[in-house]
Design a protein around this motif. Structure first.
Motif: not given
Length: 504
Positions: A176-188, A190-193
């Motif tokens: 369930g780790t989709d590209r939604h978590f790539a939004d830096e404005a929301v998640w900072g 988080l998606y850096a790796p």
């Protein structure tokens, strides 16, 4: 009643803050006002029954965002070995209370207003109509069939007689780790790796989700076979039972790689018998399946007890097992295909690995940021460790990774992201000489399979497999031609396609 209806209708509605006050009001109404109301009709049992039937579907919808009837039918037949309701206790309580509130509030109002039995029947019918499960079935049934060209697009992959190279391949499914978590404005960050991997490889930013690909096994089938998981007759009456083999006529990734001499292995933290996983992988060339029971034989009971979160082992242990399995495969001469499936961000309640908790035990957590961050950090470490081990064991041989979300997130309570990140799965190909390439071609999970074959230089024109088309080529995908909405309507009404996929 309004509170209960909101719980039933909207999975994103958060009832916790006002719930206690609603309960107090209901108790006061029952305690002080019951004598003012006429005794309810026996037809109240219809309302009570409709409310009880509401509980399972509402609990599922609140836990995973929606009710997917294809997924529910599939798991009903293939089973849910080892699974429990742990982690869904809050959703079950909310659904049960909403059912109770609906029945009692209507009984009180019907008595106050002297409503007759017909009103009870009408309200019971309304409750049934609001049931998320009923709405899902009704939507699929009521929607008119549309003309479908999917059968004309369905094809087996056209493979090269002899592949020029046989790079080792590791596929990682991020629950369930989709590209939604790539939004830096929301998640900072988080998606850096994953961003680091994107800079080193190729990322696909518009891989959407279609019918029959919205749960873990379905996501794996789509990305390894180029087809969604659909019922054999698409009527919600004919199902998946009595299957001796899982889509035996479809030429999937395991079949192709097996014919090219690969050793195939699959690692997961749950029971490999869960939901048809073992049937799928064994039907398509995988002989090494390592799940919870196999890991119980590897590790001591103390390790298993510490790593067990509900009915699965945490991703920390899954990756440790995958490291060991990779080392085992590296000692052999055959090229390897290792598939690793994670579980952490599973619905509203995630499974937080020991390392990210207290270092000693697993915990269930609603902190989606922490759960996803933990999974991505563990994924990053696993990739780097495997690259180092591979370079040492097989110097000069190429190692590639495919990193995918198995489906879109099931968490209905995560913050909204920008539109550009909506409905897109994570899809990163690491290796193959392309660094920092971004492919924005619209597609779906079924297009990942032919893209993998093309990326590995295993196919010739038209670089197609199943219903999928390579995202590295110009040939349009079904999503490009029809859009996801029409594609879904085709899928749920195209009986010949479904029968072809399940043919012997």
């Amino acid at each position: 009643m309004a509170y209960a209806l909101m719980v039933a209708i909207d999975p994103r509605f958060r009832p916790d803050q006002i719930g206690p006050y609603v309960l107090i009001v209901l108790i006061l109404a029952l305690g002080f006002g019951w004598r003012l109301f006429r005794r309810p009709s026996k037809a109240l049992w219809l309302v009570a029954l409709a409310a009880m039937i509401l509980i399972p579907a509402v609990a599922v919808a609140r836990g995973f965002g929606r009710v997917d009837m294809i997924a529910m039918m599939f798991h009903a037949d293939f089973g849910m070995a080892g699974a429990t309701v742990e982690g869904l206790e809050t959703e079950i309580l909310q659904a049960s209370l909403s059912a109770l509130f609906l029945a009692l509030s209507f009984a009180l109002l019907a008595g106050l207003w002297a409503l007759g039995a017909r009103s009870y029947v009408i309200f019971a019918a309304l409750v049934v109509a609001l049931n998320p499960g009923f709405r899902s079935v009704a939507w699929a049934t009521v929607m008119p069939a549309v003309e479908s060209d999917l059968m004309s697009r369905y094809t087996d992959p056209t493979l090269k007689a002899q592949p020029p190279t046989t790079p080792d391949l590791v596929i990682i499914y991020l629950e369930g780790t989709d590209r939604h978590f790539a939004d830096e404005a929301v998640w900072g960050d988080l998606y850096a790796p994953m961003r680091e991997f994107e800079a080193e490889g190729t990322s696909f930013t518009q891989v959407g989700q279609i019918e029959g690909t919205s749960w873990s096994l379905a996501g794996m089938v789509a990305t390894q076979c180029g087809v969604p998981v659909l019922p054999k007759a698409l009527t919600y009456r004919n199902n998946f039972d009595k299957l001796d083999a899982f889509m035996p006529s479809v030429d999937c990734l395991g079949d192709v790689m097996g014919r090219n001499g690969y050793e195939l292995s699959y690692v997961v933290g749950g029971d490999v018998a869960f939901g048809g996983i073992d049937a799928f992988y064994r039907s398509h060339g995988f002989s090494r399946l390592i799940g919870m029971h196999e890991q119980e034989a590897i590790y001591g009971p103390e390790v298993i007890a510490a790593a067990k979160g509900g009915w699965v082992l945490d991703d920390q242990l899954v990756y440790e097992t995958a490291r060991t399995e990779a080392q085992t495969l590296l000692q052999q001469e055959k090229p390897l295909l290792l598939v690793v499936e994670t579980i952490g961000p599973h619905g509203r309640m995630g499974i937080l690995s020991r390392r990210c908790n207290d270092g000693v035990s697993v915990t269930l957590s609603k902190d989606v940021n922490k759960v996803v961050s933990c999974l991505l950090e563990d994924t990053y470490s696993f990739v780097r460790d495997t690259q180092a081990a591979h370079a040492k064991a097989r110097p000069g041989k190429e190692l590639r990774f495919v990193i995918l979300s198995d489906h879109l997130s099931h968490n209905p309570n995560r913050p909204e992201a920008a539109v550009a990140y909506h409905g897109a799965n994570t899809a990163i190909f690491l290796g193959g000489g392309s660094a920092g390439r971004v492919v924005s071609k619209p597609g779906s999970m079924i297009d990942i399979y032919p893209t993998i074959l093309d990326w590995l230089d295993l196919t010739v024109e038209p670089h197609a497999a199943g219903l999928g088309r390579s995202l590295l080529r110009d040939d349009p995908t079904v999503v490009e031609v029809h859009g996801i909405g029409l594609f879904d309507r085709m899928l749920i009404s195209d009986v010949p396609l479904s029968q072809e996929v399940w043919s012997e």
